[in-house]
Design a protein around this motif. Sequence first.
Motif, PDB file in Angstrom:
ATOM      1  N   LYS A 122       4.519  -0.082  12.324  1.00  0.00           N
ATOM      2  CA  LYS A 122       4.380   1.008  11.314  1.00  0.00           C
ATOM      3  C   LYS A 122       4.659   2.599  11.752  1.00  0.00           C
ATOM      4  CE  LYS A 122       1.740   0.960   7.772  1.00  0.00           C
ATOM      5  NZ  LYS A 122       0.197   0.956   6.876  1.00  0.00           N
ATOM      6  N   ASP A 125       1.864   4.883  11.855  1.00  0.00           N
ATOM      7  CA  ASP A 125       0.766   4.806  12.961  1.00  0.00           C
ATOM      8  C   ASP A 125       1.538   5.562  14.031  1.00  0.00           C
ATOM      9  OD1 ASP A 125      -1.039   3.351  11.614  1.00  0.00           O
ATOM     10  OD2 ASP A 125      -0.166   1.272  12.453  1.00  0.00           O
ATOM     11  N   HIS A 184       6.000  -0.594   5.951  1.00  0.00           N
ATOM     12  CA  HIS A 184       4.984  -1.497   6.113  1.00  0.00           C
ATOM     13  C   HIS A 184       5.566  -2.279   7.079  1.00  0.00           C
ATOM     14  CE1 HIS A 184       1.882  -3.818   5.288  1.00  0.00           C
ATOM     15  NE2 HIS A 184       1.910  -4.187   3.976  1.00  0.00           N
ATOM     16  N   PHE A 185       4.621  -3.240   7.913  1.00  0.00           N
ATOM     17  CA  PHE A 185       5.024  -4.051   8.962  1.00  0.00           C
ATOM     18  C   PHE A 185       6.232  -5.233   8.791  1.00  0.00           C
ATOM     19  CE2 PHE A 185       0.339  -3.123   9.623  1.00  0.00           C
ATOM     20  CZ  PHE A 185       0.552  -2.937  11.045  1.00  0.00           C
ATOM     21  N   ARG A 245       5.124 -11.128  16.754  1.00  0.00           N
ATOM     22  CA  ARG A 245       3.780 -11.015  16.805  1.00  0.00           C
ATOM     23  C   ARG A 245       3.480  -9.553  16.398  1.00  0.00           C
ATOM     24  NH1 ARG A 245       3.795 -12.963  23.369  1.00  0.00           N
ATOM     25  NH2 ARG A 245       2.499 -14.990  22.799  1.00  0.00           N
ATOM     26  N   ASN A 246       4.354  -8.577  16.246  1.00  0.00           N
ATOM     27  CA  ASN A 246       4.120  -7.247  15.551  1.00  0.00           C
ATOM     28  C   ASN A 246       3.725  -7.478  14.133  1.00  0.00           C
ATOM     29  OD1 ASN A 246       3.938  -5.791  17.667  1.00  0.00           O
ATOM     30  ND2 ASN A 246       6.367  -5.159  17.551  1.00  0.00           N
ATOM     31  N   LYS A 248       1.524  -9.680  13.088  1.00  0.00           N
ATOM     32  CA  LYS A 248       0.212 -10.412  13.068  1.00  0.00           C
ATOM     33  C   LYS A 248      -0.598  -9.557  11.996  1.00  0.00           C
ATOM     34  CE  LYS A 248      -3.655 -11.317  15.888  1.00  0.00           C
ATOM     35  NZ  LYS A 248      -4.293 -11.255  17.497  1.00  0.00           N
ATOM     36  N   PRO A 249      -0.923  -8.383  11.854  1.00  0.00           N
ATOM     37  CA  PRO A 249      -1.668  -7.679  10.868  1.00  0.00           C
ATOM     38  C   PRO A 249      -1.514  -8.498   9.276  1.00  0.00           C
ATOM     39  CG  PRO A 249      -0.963  -6.236  12.189  1.00  0.00           C
ATOM     40  CD  PRO A 249       0.059  -7.408  12.472  1.00  0.00           C
ATOM     41  N   LEU A 250      -0.588  -8.954   9.255  1.00  0.00           N
ATOM     42  CA  LEU A 250      -0.055  -9.221   7.827  1.00  0.00           C
ATOM     43  C   LEU A 250      -0.962 -10.796   7.403  1.00  0.00           C
ATOM     44  CD1 LEU A 250       3.547  -8.425   7.671  1.00  0.00           C
ATOM     45  CD2 LEU A 250       1.770  -7.301   6.474  1.00  0.00           C
TER      46      LEU A 250
END
Length: 365
Positions: A122, A125, A184-185, A245-246, A248-250
């Motif tokens: 993001k 961030d 967004h991711f 892996r980035n 992952k928050p989704l």
Amino acid sequence: MGVSKIGILGAGTMGSGIAIASAARGIAVTLYDVTESQLAKAKGEAATFFGRAVDKGRMSAADSDAAQARVATSGALQDLAEADLLIEAVFEDFDLKARTLEALSPVARPDALIATNTSCLKVSDLAQHVAAPERFLGLHYFSPAQINPLVEVVRGDATGDATIAEALAFCEATGKKPLLCKDHFGFAVNRFFCPYTNEASRCVDDGLGTPVQIDRVAQEALGVAAGPFFVQNIIKPRINLHAVRNLKPLGPFYAPADYLTKAGEAEESFDLGTDPGPDPTRDRPIAERLLGATFLPVLEELDEDVAGPGDIDMGAEVALRFGRQPCELMDSLGRAEVERLVRPLAERYGVALPESLARVGSLRG
């Protein structure tokens, strides 16, 4: 302001590609890296690229020499102080990018644009590590950056309108196709490309097929020029694993498959092997899994207003060479068929069916 001089932090694959693409369009570039050998390699890649352009009749020898001369290298951050635009292009690791941006901020001119070439993290961030977040945005180039025309222009929470306007103008001036998207991711394109490649590995994990078979099915189902495993061998499974892996928050749907994890962590390429040939009984479940894993994240990002259907399809076509773009393909299949493909994945990973499913059939208007 206009951009005539840029600084690029990181002389790896992406940084050198961005430098070549920009220098080819008349932009003066200073390429920074802490490793002298990496800088020498980047200069060599520029010489090779422009030399081949001469050999193929795409550029005169004089223009080639001028383009190469526009690429300067440096191991001193201070040499980037006069750049109109600074692009961070270090490895896709949040802490590394954050430290790089913190070191860059005191060097940058107060009116300079600062961009990150992140593919999935993001922008908002990372903006917390920049002195002037209103001048900060994402410029996500696609590999190979010296050839691939797409650049995602990502607006962070604090990014100013003038910054976006200048970035869009820079992309167009350097021959790139900008895709403006929300922060967004995964942004607009990797949001579905990563799950698509990841689902290919899950198909191997579940014993549905071999990499070469899955590649062939993907070519047939999505009209891609090359299948997911072939493409990952070009960009490297290690790099794709990091991008997955980035995300992952989704949620769990985005978690990396075992087959991808093993190849990525071992820094190995996928063994494509020999294709046994078409088998409708075996191929159909693979096609349905790949389509469902592409459609679900596209519908989710439509819910989140990351980008519009037309822009998502443009990104799929321009950056990934999808012959059958996701939103247009969903419209042609219809809502019932798309729901049939998406529902098993939604149920398997405990996610709600996206609201945008109701618009299938008229996504593209």
